[in-house]
Design a protein around this motif. Structure first.
Motif, PDB file in Angstrom:
ATOM      1  N   ALA A  88      62.718  22.325  42.987  1.00 54.39           N
ATOM      2  CA  ALA A  88      61.268  22.565  43.014  1.00 54.39           C
ATOM      3  C   ALA A  88      60.640  22.214  41.671  1.00 54.39           C
ATOM      4  N   GLU A  89      61.285  22.628  40.598  1.00 50.44           N
ATOM      5  CA  GLU A  89      60.772  22.326  39.259  1.00 50.44           C
ATOM      6  C   GLU A  89      60.746  20.815  39.022  1.00 50.44           C
ATOM      7  N   GLU A  90      61.838  20.146  39.322  1.00 47.69           N
ATOM      8  CA  GLU A  90      61.949  18.700  39.086  1.00 47.69           C
ATOM      9  C   GLU A  90      60.942  17.898  39.900  1.00 47.69           C
ATOM     10  N   ASN A  91      60.582  18.391  41.087  1.00 49.50           N
ATOM     11  CA  ASN A  91      59.702  17.628  41.965  1.00 49.50           C
ATOM     12  C   ASN A  91      58.245  18.077  41.934  1.00 49.50           C
ATOM     13  N   GLY A  92      57.893  18.885  40.956  1.00 57.94           N
ATOM     14  CA  GLY A  92      56.487  19.196  40.731  1.00 57.94           C
ATOM     15  C   GLY A  92      55.866  20.219  41.670  1.00 57.94           C
ATOM     16  N   TRP A  93      56.679  21.116  42.212  1.00 59.39           N
ATOM     17  CA  TRP A  93      56.133  22.219  43.011  1.00 59.39           C
ATOM     18  C   TRP A  93      55.600  23.267  42.041  1.00 59.39           C
ATOM     19  N   GLU A  94      54.470  23.843  42.371  1.00 55.31           N
ATOM     20  CA  GLU A  94      53.865  24.871  41.544  1.00 55.31           C
ATOM     21  C   GLU A  94      54.562  26.215  41.768  1.00 55.31           C
ATOM     22  N   GLY A  95      54.954  26.480  43.021  1.00 55.50           N
ATOM     23  CA  GLY A  95      55.590  27.748  43.310  1.00 55.50           C
ATOM     24  C   GLY A  95      56.219  27.779  44.687  1.00 55.50           C
ATOM     25  N   ILE A  96      56.951  28.860  44.934  1.00 57.78           N
ATOM     26  CA  ILE A  96      57.589  29.130  46.217  1.00 57.78           C
ATOM     27  C   ILE A  96      57.319  30.592  46.545  1.00 57.78           C
ATOM     28  N   LEU A  97      56.864  30.836  47.755  1.00 53.91           N
ATOM     29  CA  LEU A  97      56.595  32.194  48.230  1.00 53.91           C
ATOM     30  C   LEU A  97      57.461  32.409  49.464  1.00 53.91           C
ATOM     31  N   VAL A  98      58.380  33.385  49.404  1.00 53.53           N
ATOM     32  CA  VAL A  98      59.380  33.564  50.457  1.00 53.53           C
ATOM     33  C   VAL A  98      59.249  34.928  51.128  1.00 53.53           C
ATOM     34  N   ASN A  99      59.003  34.906  52.431  1.00 55.35           N
ATOM     35  CA  ASN A  99      59.071  36.128  53.240  1.00 55.35           C
ATOM     36  C   ASN A  99      60.534  36.261  53.653  1.00 55.35           C
ATOM     37  N   GLY A 100      61.344  36.630  52.676  1.00 62.16           N
ATOM     38  CA  GLY A 100      62.794  36.704  52.824  1.00 62.16           C
ATOM     39  C   GLY A 100      63.404  36.858  51.444  1.00 62.16           C
ATOM     40  N   CYS A 101      64.663  36.468  51.325  1.00 69.69           N
ATOM     41  CA  CYS A 101      65.427  36.688  50.098  1.00 69.69           C
ATOM     42  C   CYS A 101      65.711  35.415  49.310  1.00 69.69           C
ATOM     43  N   VAL A 102      66.026  35.618  48.030  1.00 64.87           N
ATOM     44  CA  VAL A 102      66.510  34.571  47.139  1.00 64.87           C
ATOM     45  C   VAL A 102      67.846  35.033  46.563  1.00 64.87           C
ATOM     46  N   ARG A 103      68.525  34.125  45.872  1.00 62.37           N
ATOM     47  CA  ARG A 103      69.763  34.470  45.174  1.00 62.37           C
ATOM     48  C   ARG A 103      69.839  33.665  43.883  1.00 62.37           C
ATOM     49  N   ASP A 104      70.891  33.832  43.124  1.00 63.31           N
ATOM     50  CA  ASP A 104      71.053  33.142  41.832  1.00 63.31           C
ATOM     51  C   ASP A 104      69.888  33.481  40.901  1.00 63.31           C
ATOM     52  N   THR A 105      69.586  34.759  40.758  1.00 66.21           N
ATOM     53  CA  THR A 105      68.389  35.161  40.023  1.00 66.21           C
ATOM     54  C   THR A 105      68.414  34.722  38.557  1.00 66.21           C
ATOM     55  N   ARG A 106      69.549  34.661  37.938  1.00 67.24           N
ATOM     56  CA  ARG A 106      69.612  34.195  36.546  1.00 67.24           C
ATOM     57  C   ARG A 106      69.178  32.739  36.461  1.00 67.24           C
ATOM     58  N   GLU A 107      69.625  31.938  37.421  1.00 63.42           N
ATOM     59  CA  GLU A 107      69.239  30.522  37.453  1.00 63.42           C
ATOM     60  C   GLU A 107      67.754  30.379  37.789  1.00 63.42           C
ATOM     61  N   LEU A 108      67.260  31.157  38.736  1.00 62.25           N
ATOM     62  CA  LEU A 108      65.840  31.080  39.097  1.00 62.25           C
ATOM     63  C   LEU A 108      64.949  31.439  37.912  1.00 62.25           C
ATOM     64  N   ALA A 109      65.389  32.391  37.098  1.00 62.03           N
ATOM     65  CA  ALA A 109      64.607  32.817  35.932  1.00 62.03           C
ATOM     66  C   ALA A 109      64.455  31.702  34.904  1.00 62.03           C
ATOM     67  N   GLU A 110      65.307  30.691  34.966  1.00 63.30           N
ATOM     68  CA  GLU A 110      65.237  29.553  34.050  1.00 63.30           C
ATOM     69  C   GLU A 110      64.417  28.397  34.620  1.00 63.30           C
ATOM     70  N   CYS A 111      64.038  28.463  35.873  1.00 61.70           N
ATOM     71  CA  CYS A 111      63.271  27.389  36.516  1.00 61.70           C
ATOM     72  C   CYS A 111      61.788  27.560  36.203  1.00 61.70           C
ATOM     73  N   ASN A 112      61.177  26.513  35.663  1.00 62.56           N
ATOM     74  CA  ASN A 112      59.769  26.569  35.301  1.00 62.56           C
ATOM     75  C   ASN A 112      58.899  26.349  36.537  1.00 62.56           C
ATOM     76  N   VAL A 113      58.961  27.307  37.422  1.00 66.20           N
ATOM     77  CA  VAL A 113      58.205  27.308  38.671  1.00 66.20           C
ATOM     78  C   VAL A 113      58.017  28.775  39.060  1.00 66.20           C
ATOM     79  N   GLY A 114      56.951  29.074  39.774  1.00 68.52           N
ATOM     80  CA  GLY A 114      56.757  30.430  40.254  1.00 68.52           C
ATOM     81  C   GLY A 114      57.558  30.655  41.523  1.00 68.52           C
ATOM     82  N   ILE A 115      58.270  31.760  41.607  1.00 69.84           N
ATOM     83  CA  ILE A 115      59.062  32.086  42.797  1.00 69.84           C
ATOM     84  C   ILE A 115      58.869  33.562  43.098  1.00 69.84           C
TER      85      ILE A 115
END
Length: 165
Positions: A88-115
């Protein structure tokens, strides 16, 4: 991107809140990306415990959009993980909004995108590419159409029929 806080947007656009052209999602989302605040037009997905279409969408150029994923509120697996956050960061997405779950939270915290998502789950989803793209989706607190504007920060998530200034 400097964004007006969602609390200020609510104050500035009380008339839109009254008439329903500006809606507030239920206060159930947590922030996981490097950016807590993000805004952009919605690109919608309706899936259930299958993130094949999530990957396909994030492989496209985001062009400042927000991927809104109606995962049915499932808490049994993750729809977005570190690899998809980076995509998402590499392809220019501003953010991701999920009605559900995510994982790899340490990695997500390093992504310059809103999640923003409901929760964390360590299990990955299936990949059958089942679901629908660019359809209206029911998120906690509001129905969202593709093209509507999403505004999210630490204080909540707004949906607007039009871009707010």
């Amino acid at each position: 991107m400097t964004m007006t806080p969602v609390t200020d947007l609510c104050d500035l656009h009380e008339d839109k809140l009254v008439y329903g052209s500006l809606r507030v999602l239920a206060p159930v989302f947590r922030s996981f990306g490097k950016r807590a605040a993000f805004a952009g037009p919605a690109s919608t997905l309706k899936v259930f415990e299958d993130n094949g279409l999530v990957r396909a969408a994030l492989e496209e150029q985001g062009a400042g959009r927000v991927l809104v994923i109606d995962g049915g509120g499932s808490l049994r697996c993750a729809l977005v993980g570190g690899n998809l956050g980076k995509l998402a960061e590499e392809n220019g997405w501003e953010g991701i909004l999920v009605n559900g779950c995510v994982r790899d939270t340490r990695e997500l915290a390093e992504c310059n995108v809103g999640i923003h998502a409901l929760a964390v789950h360590p299990r990955k989803s299936i990949k059958k590419n089942a679901g629908q793209r660019e359809v209206g989706v029911q998120m906690p607190g509001a129905y969202i159409q593709s093209g509507e504007w999403i505004y999210a920060d630490e204080d909540g998530v707004l949906v607007s029929q039009d871009k707010l200034v």
